[in-house]
Design a protein around this motif. Structure first.
Motif, PDB file in Angstrom:
ATOM      1  N   UNK A  57      56.759  39.074  43.420  1.00 43.25           N
ATOM      2  CA  UNK A  57      55.718  39.541  42.488  1.00 43.25           C
ATOM      3  C   UNK A  57      54.607  38.532  42.264  1.00 43.25           C
ATOM      4  N   UNK A  58      54.611  37.428  42.984  1.00 40.85           N
ATOM      5  CA  UNK A  58      53.548  36.454  42.758  1.00 40.85           C
ATOM      6  C   UNK A  58      52.371  36.635  43.722  1.00 40.85           C
ATOM      7  N   UNK A  59      52.415  37.689  44.524  1.00 41.38           N
ATOM      8  CA  UNK A  59      51.232  37.976  45.331  1.00 41.38           C
ATOM      9  C   UNK A  59      50.462  39.120  44.666  1.00 41.38           C
ATOM     10  N   UNK A  60      49.152  39.099  44.851  1.00 35.17           N
ATOM     11  CA  UNK A  60      48.283  40.093  44.197  1.00 35.17           C
ATOM     12  C   UNK A  60      48.585  41.507  44.696  1.00 35.17           C
ATOM     13  N   UNK A  61      48.909  42.391  43.750  1.00 34.82           N
ATOM     14  CA  UNK A  61      49.074  43.789  44.130  1.00 34.82           C
ATOM     15  C   UNK A  61      47.698  44.442  44.105  1.00 34.82           C
ATOM     16  N   UNK A  62      47.337  45.118  45.185  1.00 37.53           N
ATOM     17  CA  UNK A  62      45.990  45.674  45.267  1.00 37.53           C
ATOM     18  C   UNK A  62      45.761  46.817  44.280  1.00 37.53           C
ATOM     19  N   UNK A  63      44.496  47.180  44.133  1.00 35.11           N
ATOM     20  CA  UNK A  63      44.154  48.259  43.198  1.00 35.11           C
ATOM     21  C   UNK A  63      44.784  49.567  43.672  1.00 35.11           C
ATOM     22  N   UNK A  64      45.035  50.430  42.718  1.00 35.95           N
ATOM     23  CA  UNK A  64      45.696  51.694  43.039  1.00 35.95           C
ATOM     24  C   UNK A  64      44.672  52.753  43.417  1.00 35.95           C
ATOM     25  N   UNK A  65      45.069  53.581  44.346  1.00 36.51           N
ATOM     26  CA  UNK A  65      44.272  54.759  44.712  1.00 36.51           C
ATOM     27  C   UNK A  65      44.727  55.893  43.798  1.00 36.51           C
ATOM     28  N   UNK A  71      49.497  47.966  34.105  1.00 39.49           N
ATOM     29  CA  UNK A  71      49.133  46.808  34.924  1.00 39.49           C
ATOM     30  C   UNK A  71      49.993  46.742  36.176  1.00 39.49           C
ATOM     31  N   UNK A  72      49.355  46.462  37.298  1.00 42.63           N
ATOM     32  CA  UNK A  72      50.098  46.259  38.541  1.00 42.63           C
ATOM     33  C   UNK A  72      50.401  44.780  38.753  1.00 42.63           C
ATOM     34  N   UNK A  73      49.721  43.943  37.969  1.00 40.64           N
ATOM     35  CA  UNK A  73      49.959  42.504  38.038  1.00 40.64           C
ATOM     36  C   UNK A  73      50.224  41.995  36.619  1.00 40.64           C
ATOM     37  N   UNK A  74      51.369  42.316  36.098  1.00 39.31           N
ATOM     38  CA  UNK A  74      51.701  41.922  34.735  1.00 39.31           C
ATOM     39  C   UNK A  74      52.599  40.711  34.735  1.00 39.31           C
ATOM     40  N   UNK A  75      53.146  40.358  33.573  1.00 44.31           N
ATOM     41  CA  UNK A  75      52.900  40.924  32.243  1.00 44.31           C
ATOM     42  C   UNK A  75      51.646  40.345  31.600  1.00 44.31           C
ATOM     43  N   UNK A 119      61.398  35.786  42.896  1.00 44.37           N
ATOM     44  CA  UNK A 119      60.130  35.795  42.177  1.00 44.37           C
ATOM     45  C   UNK A 119      58.924  35.957  43.103  1.00 44.37           C
ATOM     46  N   UNK A 172      48.602  32.814  40.007  1.00 47.19           N
ATOM     47  CA  UNK A 172      48.137  34.057  40.642  1.00 47.19           C
ATOM     48  C   UNK A 172      46.662  34.306  40.347  1.00 47.19           C
ATOM     49  N   UNK A 228      57.538  32.389  33.540  1.00 45.10           N
ATOM     50  CA  UNK A 228      56.678  33.055  34.527  1.00 45.10           C
ATOM     51  C   UNK A 228      55.196  32.759  34.285  1.00 45.10           C
ATOM     52  N   UNK A 229      54.857  32.309  33.073  1.00 44.01           N
ATOM     53  CA  UNK A 229      53.440  32.197  32.686  1.00 44.01           C
ATOM     54  C   UNK A 229      52.646  31.272  33.604  1.00 44.01           C
ATOM     55  N   UNK A 260      43.837  40.799  36.953  1.00 39.73           N
ATOM     56  CA  UNK A 260      44.041  40.063  38.202  1.00 39.73           C
ATOM     57  C   UNK A 260      43.160  40.679  39.306  1.00 39.73           C
ATOM     58  N   UNK A 261      43.157  41.986  39.351  1.00 39.89           N
ATOM     59  CA  UNK A 261      42.348  42.690  40.360  1.00 39.89           C
ATOM     60  C   UNK A 261      40.855  42.536  40.062  1.00 39.89           C
ATOM     61  N   UNK A 313      36.430  51.238  37.799  1.00 39.12           N
ATOM     62  CA  UNK A 313      35.882  50.341  38.814  1.00 39.12           C
ATOM     63  C   UNK A 313      34.393  50.583  39.077  1.00 39.12           C
ATOM     64  N   UNK A 318      51.894  33.074  36.730  1.00 38.20           N
ATOM     65  CA  UNK A 318      50.824  34.055  36.516  1.00 38.20           C
ATOM     66  C   UNK A 318      49.462  33.352  36.536  1.00 38.20           C
ATOM     67  N   UNK A 372      41.896  51.230  35.011  1.00 39.51           N
ATOM     68  CA  UNK A 372      41.815  51.639  36.411  1.00 39.51           C
ATOM     69  C   UNK A 372      42.273  50.467  37.277  1.00 39.51           C
ATOM     70  N   UNK A 373      41.800  49.261  36.906  1.00 36.25           N
ATOM     71  CA  UNK A 373      42.242  48.046  37.586  1.00 36.25           C
ATOM     72  C   UNK A 373      42.704  47.062  36.500  1.00 36.25           C
ATOM     73  N   UNK A 374      43.442  46.035  36.877  1.00 35.72           N
ATOM     74  CA  UNK A 374      43.880  45.056  35.876  1.00 35.72           C
ATOM     75  C   UNK A 374      43.094  43.755  36.007  1.00 35.72           C
TER      76      UNK A 374
END
Lengths: 222, 311
Positions: free
Chosen positions: A195-203, A156-160, A192, B181, B174-175, B132-133, B89, B178, B128-130
């Motif tokens: 990490x509270x902004x959306x990390x975009x999808x990975x290439x 996950x890029x936007x965990x936990x 903090x 977000x 943090x929850x 949130x994405x 995706x 999240x 591939x995506x999570x």
């Protein structure tokens, strides 16, 4: 380093069941550092295989060699005069070794003695852990040097995720939740918002998903 | 009407300010359509929308996609659950288009339990995506009419976008961020993990309200009545991210033989009463696991019937 575990002996015995004379080739690279495929382990494996075959009444002749590295044609060439003297060759290097050998010596058979597992390091004596997935585009500067691609079970890029409990991953209490580590560190240090902004999808094209990869360094090509 | 995002019944009920009541239905472990229809029939007219779980706990079942469309045919509004574990995706975007084309109007975006919990632990996971994405993707498809790659969509899918929140996972502090977000990414409504630890839930909701999150998305509190002590113990020990206080297990034990299920329902009803009054809670998401036939009775006793009809 590249970390590996030795395959079970029965699996290796099955690979060489029709062989009378084999060469075991160790490697002085990563597999020596993680105590699985250096000259010492070559010697141990040779003894185990010979004893097992003696028990079966089918003695095995084993010759031991250990190369500087098996991921470099220069060192692979060092066995050119002997490699075809055996029924098969067992490589104790990571998965690269048997393949480089096979590409150089098309008339010989090469078997892997280890299961290559991951890129990682020794977290304590005798325990190695994964740290890198080799995705081809490093992003760990965003996560204080910790990698969610390699260390989060869901990458996950936007965990936990909702399965993180008491610092451990939902898959096992033996596995640290890397997102817990990332979040805790950021919160402890008052960062903090990083990490509270959306990390975009990975290439994923630079990862294995883009097909077999090659790294070309023009300045080194002769 | 025109400012509705999807026009789903759930959206209309929430937008009109009613206290929502949603249900859940696990698709069958097979292609037994009749079984699915029978389970779903118990929920018809009793809930505003029915979640169709997507290979929950990583156990293979009929696709939530197909099950959701069967409910549409049955005249029951589905909430299509989609996990990132099983598809990349390409598949995600085509499934979103597919369900929309078949009349589905609500969707819940999830990461999904790791496959090691399920009945195919040998599987390769996708991620591939999570989640949130995924929320951001569903919103982009709906509001911008574009795929992830910026290409135009011919007839964008107008879905009411949901997300999950688990206040009981760690790190607790943090929850709520999240949750923020997910709302920022585009979640219109939130369905939480099953709530048992009421103290922690009250603390979480207070933080959410202080941050104004309840004004940006509809938060539905997750309720799952305990059917037995075994279920409570299983949830406490084996379900990821679940927080079942020992005091609840003790209470169920104290109910005596043959009365545990009723005690479980009583606890759920007490929770619902409190949620009705709690600032920031816009409704209940009742996950009566393999207990769909009990939902009408629970709804009746909870005083949430009849369900509002909003045009």
């Amino acid at each position: 380093m590249i970390v590996a575990d030795r395959k079970p002996i029965n699996e290796l015995l099955e690979m060489i069941k029709d062989c009378n004379k084999i060469l075991i080739l160790g490697c002085k690279g990563c597999v020596t550092v993680c105590n699985v495929g250096g000259s010492k382990e070559v010697g141990i494996l040779a003894s185990i295989l010979k004893i097992a075959r003696n028990k079966e009444g089918k003695p095995l002749e084993v010759v031991e060699e250990t190369l500087e590295r098996q991921c470099d044609p220069e060192y692979i060439q060092q066995v050119k005069d002997i490699v075809n003297d055996y029924d098969a060759v067992i490589s104790m290097a990571c998965g690269v070794g048997p393949q480089f050998l096979s590409e150089s010596y098309p008339n010989q058979r090469f078997f892997p003695a280890v299961n290559t597992t991951f890129f990682g390091g020794a977290v304590q004596h005798g325990i190695w852990a994964e740290r890198c997935a080799g995705c081809g585009t490093c992003i760990i500067h965003r996560f204080d040097g910790m990698c969610p691609i390699a260390r989060c079970s869901k990458s996950l890029l936007n965990g936990p995720c909702g399965g993180s409990a008491a610092g451990k991953c939902e898959i096992s209490k033996e596995v640290d939740c890397v997102w817990d580590l990332i979040v805790t560190k950021k919160m402890d240090q008052g960062r903090m918002e990083e990490i509270t902004s959306l990390k975009p999808v990975k290439d994923w094209r630079t990862a294995r998903d883009g097909g077999p990869r090659k790294s070309v360094r023009e300045e080194l090509i002769e | 009407m025109n400012d509705l995002k999807s026009g789903s019944n759930l959206e209309k009920v929430l937008k009109a300010g009613h206290f929502a009541f949603t249900g859940e239905c696990g698709p069958p472990k097979g292609a037994n359509v009749e079984h699915l229809k029978e389970k779903a029939a118990h929920l018809k007219g009793v809930v505003d929308s029915v979640n169709l779980t997507d290979n929950q706990t990583a156990v293979v079942r009929m696709s939530s996609w197909a099950a959701a469309t069967i409910l549409v045919q049955q005249g029951i509004e589905p909430n299509y659950q989609l996990v990132c574990r099983d598809r990349n995706r390409l598949a995600i975007q085509s499934d979103i288009l597919g369900v929309y084309a078949m009349g589905v109007r609500n969707m819940l975006c999830l990461s999904g339990d790791h496959q090691s919990f399920g009945n195919h632990p040998e599987a390769k996971n996708v991620y591939d995506i999570d989640s949130m994405q995924l929320i951001a993707l569903a919103k982009k498809m709906r509001d911008e009419g574009k795929f992830m790659n910026e290409e135009e969509i011919d007839e964008p899918p107008q879905l009411f976008i949901g997300a999950a929140s688990n206040p009981f996972a760690d790190p607790f502090e943090f929850r709520v961020h999240r949750l923020g977000m997910k709302i920022e990414a585009g979640a219109d409504f939130i369905q939480t993990q099953c709530i048992y630890n009421m103290d922690k839930w009250r603390e979480f909701m207070k933080m959410a309200v202080d941050m104004g999150l309840h004004e940006k998305a509809y938060i539905l509190a997750g309720v799952t009545p305990m059917k037995s002590i075994g279920m409570a113990q299983y949830m406490a020990k084996s379900v990821p991210g679940m927080d079942v206080p020992e005091s609840l297990i003790k209470r169920l034990r104290g109910a005596g033989k043959g009365k545990v299920a009723e005690e479980g329902i009583k606890f759920a009803l007490e929770q619902i009463e409190e949620f009705k009054e709690m600032e920031g809670v816009a409704g209940i998401h009742l996950m009566a696991i393999e207990w769909e036939h009990k939902v009408p009775e629970i709804a009746e006793r909870a005083g949430v019937l009849p369900r509002p009809k909003v045009d």
